[in-house]
Design an enzyme around this catalytic site. Structure first.
Site, PDB file in Angstrom:
ATOM      1  CG  HIS A   1      -5.192 -12.983 -12.652  1.00 31.58           C
ATOM      2  ND1 HIS A   1      -5.735 -11.764 -12.944  1.00 31.58           N
ATOM      3  CD2 HIS A   1      -4.034 -12.731 -11.998  1.00 31.58           C
ATOM      4  CE1 HIS A   1      -4.927 -10.802 -12.510  1.00 31.58           C
ATOM      5  NE2 HIS A   1      -3.894 -11.366 -11.925  1.00 31.58           N
TER       6      HIS A   1
ATOM      7  CE  LYS B   1       3.190 -48.780  -7.406  1.00 29.93           C
ATOM      8  NZ  LYS B   1       4.507 -48.855  -6.794  1.00 29.93           N
TER       9      LYS B   1
ATOM     10  CD  GLU C   1       2.459 -41.864  -2.259  1.00 27.58           C
ATOM     11  OE1 GLU C   1       1.962 -41.613  -3.379  1.00 27.58           O
ATOM     12  OE2 GLU C   1       3.624 -42.251  -2.105  1.00 27.58           O
TER      13      GLU C   1
HETATM   14  O1  PA5 Z   1       6.236 -42.358  -2.452  1.00 25.05           O
HETATM   15  C1  PA5 Z   1       6.034 -43.505  -2.856  1.00 25.05           C
HETATM   16  O2  PA5 Z   1       6.371 -44.497  -2.205  1.00 25.05           O
HETATM   17  C2  PA5 Z   1       5.395 -43.754  -4.207  1.00 25.05           C
HETATM   18  O3  PA5 Z   1       4.827 -42.616  -4.750  1.00 25.05           O
HETATM   19  C3  PA5 Z   1       6.463 -44.293  -5.162  1.00 25.05           C
HETATM   20  O4  PA5 Z   1       7.494 -43.357  -5.263  1.00 25.05           O
HETATM   21  C4  PA5 Z   1       5.880 -44.580  -6.551  1.00 25.05           C
HETATM   22  O5  PA5 Z   1       4.821 -45.492  -6.462  1.00 25.05           O
HETATM   23  C5  PA5 Z   1       6.961 -45.150  -7.462  1.00 25.05           C
HETATM   24  O6  PA5 Z   1       7.499 -46.312  -6.907  1.00 25.05           O
HETATM   25  P1  PA5 Z   1       8.864 -46.896  -7.365  1.00 25.05           P
HETATM   26  O7  PA5 Z   1       9.950 -45.910  -7.077  1.00 25.05           O
HETATM   27  O8  PA5 Z   1       9.030 -48.154  -6.585  1.00 25.05           O
HETATM   28  O9  PA5 Z   1       8.757 -47.158  -8.838  1.00 25.05           O
END
Ligand code: PA5
Length: 526
Positions: free
Chosen positions: A347, A451, A318
């Site tokens: 394995h 989203k 990410e």
């Molecule tokens: O690392 C990130 O920014 C994302 O993976 C968020 O953690 C994830 O989308 C969840 O978002 P939020 O904490 O706003 O619900």
């Protein structure tokens, strides 16, 4: 692999009982020297980031996860205070839960239901797997980390009859993530069905003023802990996101923070040859040609570290998986990460690693201490742990003999201190690598796009329902419905939505099976 090369490229940090071995990465003798200007620049950029620069320009935000383990580094007195106040509040709250001063409607809290996703779940899941001792921990932890109804049912079945002793921690930085909101609503329903109020069993971890924050206030939840915009989801394990569940689980959060702080100190070192995070970033750059050509396979030989690769998958992919670089050029950067644990994976897919397509480099994680206390001998002179290390060393050799390179990280144990160290090590290596390839490692436009796309399918679902409800009893194929709605380009989506709605019981929508499949018709019962 020669002993001389090993001596040259094995970095041992005595104070942390930590070692990084890059000798099995076959970079040329002058590689590190050639890369010196680039990594020096990355170290300067990191210094600026820690000093409070807007290191996340796309979102116009500071990047402050390093301050969480050393509040004195935060750029303003207000931030220093907020960080230490939050830490004290977490500890005080956990103490009250453990002592029973705050309790549920059926008595002392014994279960913890963590509701969150992505950066608001993966860290707590990893840390729980690493440090949890179900028979001793003051609370048993459960997770809703998706909007899968059946997944939630499975968890709720384990909590049947126990909701009055269950504390729900709803975590969302933005406070508006649909999966987490749905998890919260399903939890609220479950508490209501059990004849209980959810608010006195709930806690929020979220940004001040977010939807979730307002909801928690309105519904009289027990308390709220802050998530700041200068902490990214995937680097929030040492913020309230990770510390609240860890403290409630009885883990030593001081030791986690100390481990991270100490790793921060050694990964801040300017001489990159003595800086393990800088060396790791350079190895990633070498292995992937700086363009993600090879995947990163994470192989911890320890069951407790099994979720580390999942946690790192998010942290690395990410952060680094970006279309544009910081100058706006299209680069499609990233490094794919996968792995589980050794020797189990030997394995499974290690066969391909050794003999198949050469599109990866491995990172072995070696843990010196096998278990607390003595081990029985499973063979005349050998323990299970001797086998585990033997399998790690053997696999590493077997790969290297076939030209498959690897990094090895060695740590003493799987303790709260070590977990803090590992988190900090990778957070900084990712930051350095982001600088090496010139991407913003701290935003996630792709997550936001997903989203939005999900939201638009919900709108389409509503249009379908409206159209079918307007003509009850009349059956339509997906094609007919698409043309009725004037959305022919969305016929496939309409087909998928119809199939899903017909398979579930919430609405009187029926499917009349056709042959071929696209002649199937759907109707709303009269
Ligand atoms: O690392 C990130 O920014 C994302 O993976 C968020 O953690 C994830 O989308 C969840 O978002 P939020 O904490 O706003 O619900």
């Amino acid at each position: 692999m020669s002993w001389d090369r090993f001596k040259q490229h094995y970095l041992f940090i005595e104070t942390l009982d930590f070692a990084l071995d890059i000798s099995r990465m076959d970079f040329a003798d002058d590689y590190l020297e050639v890369m010196k200007p680039k990594i020096d620049q990355a170290i300067i950029a990191m210094e600026e980031l820690e000093g409070g620069a807007i290191a996340n320009p796309d979102e116009n935000r500071m990047v402050g996860h390093y301050w969480l383990r050393d509040a004195s580094l935060a750029p303003t007195p207000e931030l220093k205070k907020e960080i230490s106040d939050c830490e004290s509040a977490i500890k005080a709250f956990a103490a009250k839960i453990h002592s029973g001063e705050i309790k549920g409607s059926d008595g002392k809290f014994e279960h913890l239901l963590c509701i969150g996703i992505g950066g608001s779940a993966l860290g707590p899941e990893f840390v729980n797997q690493a440090l949890g001792n179900p028979t001793n921990d003051p609370m048993t932890i459960h997770f809703f980390d998706n909007t899968d109804p059946n997944g939630m049912d499975k968890v709720l079945a384990q909590l049947k009859g126990k909701l009055g002793k269950t504390l729900a921690v709803v975590t969302s930085k933005s406070g508006g993530t649909p999966e987490t909101r749905n998890g919260m609503v399903e939890a609220e329903n479950a508490w209501t069905k059990a004849g209980l109020k959810f608010g006195p069993h709930a806690v929020a971890v979220t940004g001040l003023g977010s939807k979730l924050d307002k909801h928690a206030v309105a519904e009289g939840w027990l308390t709220r802990f802050p998530m700041w915009d200068w902490v990214g989801g995937r680097t929030s394990e040492l913020a309230a996101v990770g510390l609240v569940p860890a403290a409630l689980s009885g883990f030593d959060i001081d030791a986690m923070l100390k481990g991270a702080k100490e790793m921060d100190a050694v990964t801040r070192v300017k001489d990159f040859r003595q800086n393990p995070a800088a060396l790791m970033a350079l190895m990633w750059f070498y292995a992937t040609d700086g363009v993600g050509k090879k995947d990163m396979v994470i192989l911890p030989y320890k069951d407790r570290l099994e979720l580390f690769s999942r946690y790192l998958q998010q942290l690395v992919m990410e952060s680094l998986g970006k279309e544009l670089d910081l100058d706006g050029n299209t680069v499609h950067q990233g490094i794919a990460v996968y792995g589980n644990k050794g020797s189990t994976d030997q394995h499974a897919y290690v066969q391909q690693l050794r003999d198949g397509v050469l599109n990866f480099f491995a990172t072995f994680i070696e843990v010196h201490t096998d278990r607390a206390g003595e081990s029985p001998f499973v063979e005349e002179k050998f323990t299970s742990g001797d086998f585990l290390q033997g399998l790690l060393l053997g696999t590493r050799d077997a790969l290297y003999e076939k030209g498959r390179e690897s990094i090895t990280i060695s740590v003493r144990d799987v303790s709260a201190h070590t977990i803090g160290m590992l988190i900090a090590l990778y957070e900084r290596a990712v930051g350095f690598y982001g600088s090496l390839v010139n991407v913003n490692a701290y935003h996630q436009p792709g997550v936001e796009a997903g989203k939005k796309a999900a939201a638009s399918t919900l709108e389409l679902r509503q249009q379908i329902l409206d159209a079918l409800s307007a003509k009850p009893g009349e059956a339509f194929t997906a094609e007919q419905l698409a043309s009725e709605l004037g959305l022919v380009s969305k016929t496939e989506l309409i087909f998928k939505l119809l199939e899903h709605m017909a398979a579930n019981q919430n609405r009187p929508l029926r499917k009349l099976i056709g042959d071929p499949f696209y002649e199937s018709k759907y109707l709303m019962e009269q």
